[in-house]
Enzyme design. Structure first.
Site, PDB file in Angstrom:
ATOM      1  N   ASP A 263     -16.794  -2.444 -10.116  1.00 42.65           N
ATOM      2  CA  ASP A 263     -15.805  -1.726  -9.297  1.00 42.65           C
ATOM      3  C   ASP A 263     -14.771  -2.701  -8.722  1.00 42.65           C
ATOM      4  O   ASP A 263     -15.136  -3.642  -8.010  1.00 42.65           O
ATOM      5  CB  ASP A 263     -16.602  -1.032  -8.174  1.00 42.65           C
ATOM      6  CG  ASP A 263     -15.813   0.032  -7.459  1.00 42.65           C
ATOM      7  OD1 ASP A 263     -14.585   0.103  -7.659  1.00 42.65           O
ATOM      8  OD2 ASP A 263     -16.434   0.784  -6.683  1.00 42.65           O
ATOM      9  N   GLU A 300     -11.877   1.081 -11.920  1.00 34.08           N
ATOM     10  CA  GLU A 300     -10.656   0.509 -11.317  1.00 34.08           C
ATOM     11  C   GLU A 300      -9.594   1.590 -11.205  1.00 34.08           C
ATOM     12  O   GLU A 300      -8.428   1.325 -11.149  1.00 34.08           O
ATOM     13  CB  GLU A 300     -10.200  -0.752 -12.048  1.00 34.08           C
ATOM     14  CG  GLU A 300     -10.210  -0.689 -13.570  1.00 34.08           C
ATOM     15  CD  GLU A 300      -8.925  -0.135 -14.119  1.00 34.08           C
ATOM     16  OE1 GLU A 300      -8.730   1.105 -14.019  1.00 34.08           O
ATOM     17  OE2 GLU A 300      -8.124  -0.901 -14.676  1.00 34.08           O
ATOM     18  N   GLY A 302      -8.110   3.693 -12.965  1.00 34.04           N
ATOM     19  CA  GLY A 302      -7.027   3.923 -13.924  1.00 34.04           C
ATOM     20  C   GLY A 302      -5.925   2.881 -13.891  1.00 34.04           C
ATOM     21  O   GLY A 302      -4.929   3.011 -14.616  1.00 34.04           O
ATOM     22  N   ASP A 323     -11.649   8.383  -6.231  1.00 34.88           N
ATOM     23  CA  ASP A 323     -12.974   8.971  -6.022  1.00 34.88           C
ATOM     24  C   ASP A 323     -12.907  10.497  -5.921  1.00 34.88           C
ATOM     25  O   ASP A 323     -12.045  11.049  -5.222  1.00 34.88           O
ATOM     26  CB  ASP A 323     -13.597   8.445  -4.724  1.00 34.88           C
ATOM     27  CG  ASP A 323     -13.961   6.972  -4.828  1.00 34.88           C
ATOM     28  OD1 ASP A 323     -13.502   6.301  -5.771  1.00 34.88           O
ATOM     29  OD2 ASP A 323     -14.701   6.505  -3.955  1.00 34.88           O
TER      30      ASP A 323
HETATM   31  C1  GLA Z   1     -15.668   3.068  -4.850  1.00 35.77           C
HETATM   32  C2  GLA Z   1     -16.032   3.796  -6.135  1.00 35.77           C
HETATM   33  C3  GLA Z   1     -17.143   4.795  -5.814  1.00 35.77           C
HETATM   34  C4  GLA Z   1     -18.346   4.067  -5.245  1.00 35.77           C
HETATM   35  C5  GLA Z   1     -17.936   3.279  -4.011  1.00 35.77           C
HETATM   36  C6  GLA Z   1     -19.055   2.380  -3.517  1.00 35.77           C
HETATM   37  O1  GLA Z   1     -15.094   3.893  -3.908  1.00 35.77           O
HETATM   38  O2  GLA Z   1     -14.921   4.443  -6.671  1.00 35.77           O
HETATM   39  O3  GLA Z   1     -17.496   5.501  -6.996  1.00 35.77           O
HETATM   40  O4  GLA Z   1     -18.879   3.219  -6.222  1.00 35.77           O
HETATM   41  O5  GLA Z   1     -16.828   2.440  -4.293  1.00 35.77           O
HETATM   42  O6  GLA Z   1     -18.686   1.595  -2.443  1.00 35.77           O
END
Ligand code: GLA
Length: 499
Positions: A263, A300, A302, A323
């Site tokens: 991530d 990431e 996109g 998210d």
């Molecule tokens: C980001 C990701 C989520 C999750 C959180 C965890 O926001 O997009 O899917 O993994 O981090 O902290």
């Protein structure tokens, strides 16, 4: 009024006006700290607002352990509004007020009170490690169909621990999820402890023995996934893999992990967005070097058209969106953001509009049916995000709809795109058998009639059979067409097989 008096009035108005002007621009320049929660590894989360001010204009950045954003905006009286600098958004990212030397700010639905920061509050940004030169990372032929499983984040966030993962593993077997194809059990952020002087990243007390946990999950006929970031910190603020890519990859392999979600988060502190390809390649190389087949999942959001280069860094899937939230608007936004990535999907390379929210309680059953239907039509990974220990019969009937899963897992690996006509949106996915799956989503708030004319569909040969994949019935055509009433936010999903 005499001339003298008139001048005195003007002077008075200007003086009062100026002092109002000063009041209208309270001084925000400097660093402000907003203490956050204590992390599970004992570290203190905090957010720093580092601001410059010229009159009413404000620029600066907001930085926490795990993420940072440029901000800009204005202050009027004691109220200020700041927008992100990386995206154009109609609403401010952060609103706040200053009073008595304190700032009260609201962003992402939370309100925080802060004061002027001291040097020890600073979030230290490590020196940049130059990203490697680009080269293609060999594919080892993983993820021929979109990965399926479960991920802890959507429902549990930081409340995930060893016990819950074991219970989830048991429930994935007893509920039938495993046998329906949901085999990856993925631990998301907040498992991390601290990194020691030898560079070993330990778990925190929620995960006393990762190897033993992985063994348990494997003993259930499941696979197990873990999470990290190419930056110094994960999004949740925990230590991540920056500068320790190979060491971490070896440890994940030694523990027995089969899947890594990687991530971007704080990588933005240390790298420019353009370095993203090389940065993800670094972990791709490290995973390959372990010799263990680990599915590589990029997160990431996109950036930099990840769908065009994901496979070159050894990745098998990549998030295309921000998210997801357990809401109709968020779910539909994500699937629409995913739509332009369609030409790039195929076996081993999947666009990921984020994990499922089915069963988490904030959408109707029709909306959840639409959710998984659209994920299946767009060949998205199916990673459930609900509590599989306590699923209702309705949630089970949605997640375990084998005919919908078969559309998602179709060997051709095509990703449908939407065509909107009024309140109805049609998504057509060509299938390996020469037939198609077609979904008609009712975006409106009232039931609507959807029509399917077989002659309009890209079927190879002629239609053999038409099945409604939610009623599980063969449906009869009238003059080569079929129509049905679709509930508000519901979907008609047909599979038309070819002769
Ligand atoms: C980001 C990701 C989520 C999750 C959180 C965890 O926001 O997009 O899917 O993994 O981090 O902290």
């Amino acid at each position: 009024m005499s001339r003298i008096h008139f001048r005195a009035w003007i002077v008075a108005i200007v003086v009062v006006g100026l002092s109002w002007g000063v009041a209208a621009c309270q001084e925000l320049a400097g660093k402000w700290v907003f203490p956050g929660e204590k992390l599970h590894n004992g570290e203190q989360q905090r957010t720093i607002l580092d601001l410059n001010q010229k009159g009413a204009e404000i620029t600066g950045q907001i930085i926490a352990l795990g993420w940072a954003n440029g901000v800009k905006g204005t202050i009027h009286d004691s109220h200020f509004e700041l927008f992100r600098t990386d995206v154009e958004e109609p609403k401010p990212f952060l609103v706040g007020d200053v009073a008595n030397g304190e700032l009260r700010i609201t962003f992402w639905g939370g309100t925080h009170v802060g004061h002027k920061a001291s040097a020890q509050d600073d979030i230290v940004i490590p020196a940049q490690i130059a990203p490697p030169a680009l080269h293609p990372v060999a594919s080892i032929g993983q993820a021929k169909t979109p990965p399926m499983g479960w991920n802890s984040w959507n429902l549990f966030a930081d409340k995930i621990d060893d016990k819950t993962v074991r219970e989830m593993a048991d429930a994935m077997v007893t509920s039938g999820l495993r046998d329906a194809g949901y085999v990856y059990l993925n631990i998301d952020d907040t498992w991390e402890g601290l990194r020691d002087e030898k560079g070993v990243l330990h778990t925190n007390s929620k995960f006393p023995d990762m190897k033993a946990l992985a063994d348990y999950v494997h003993s259930k006929g499941l696979k197990i996934g873990i999470y990290s970031s190419p930056g110094p910190r994960t999004c949740g603020g925990y230590p991540a893999s920056y500068g320790f890519e190979e060491q971490d990859a070896k440890m994940f392999a030694a523990w027995g992990f089969d899947f890594l979600k990687y991530d971007w988060c704080s990588a933005g502190y240390v790298y420019k967005d353009e370095a993203i390809h090389a940065v993800y390649q670094k972990m791709g190389d490290a995973l390959l070097a372990t010799g263990r087949p680990i599915v590589y999942s990029l997160c990431e959001y996109g950036l930099q058209k990840v769908e065009t280069w994901g496979p070159e860094v050894g990745a098998n899937l990549w998030r295309t969106t921000d998210d997801i939230r357990d809401e109709w608007e968020s779910m539909m936004t994500n699937i629409h953001v995913q739509a332009p990535t369609a030409p790039w999907a195929g076996p081993g390379r999947w666009n990921d509009p984020d994990m499922l929210e089915v069963g988490n309680g904030h959408m109707t059953a029709d909306e959840y049916r639409t959710h998984i239907t659209l994920w299946a039509l767009t060949a998205a990974p199916l990673l459930a995000g609900n509590d599989v220990r306590t699923m209702t019969a309705e949630t089970k009937s949605i997640l375990l709809n084998k005919e919908v899963i078969a559309v998602d897992q179709d060997a051709l690996g095509k990703q449908a795109v939407p065509v909107k006509v009024g309140q109805l949106e049609r998504w057509v996915k060509p299938l390996a058998d020469g037939g198609v799956a077609i979904g008609i989503v009712n975006l409106g708030a009232a039931p609507a009639v959807g029509n399917v004319e077989i002659k309009d569909l890209p079927i190879q040969g002629s239609a053999k059979q038409v099945r409604d994949l939610w009623t599980h019935q063969i449906v009869a055509l009238q003059n080569g067409a079929y129509s049905a009433t679709i509930p508000a936010h519901g979907t008609l999903l047909l599979r038309i097989s070819a002769k």
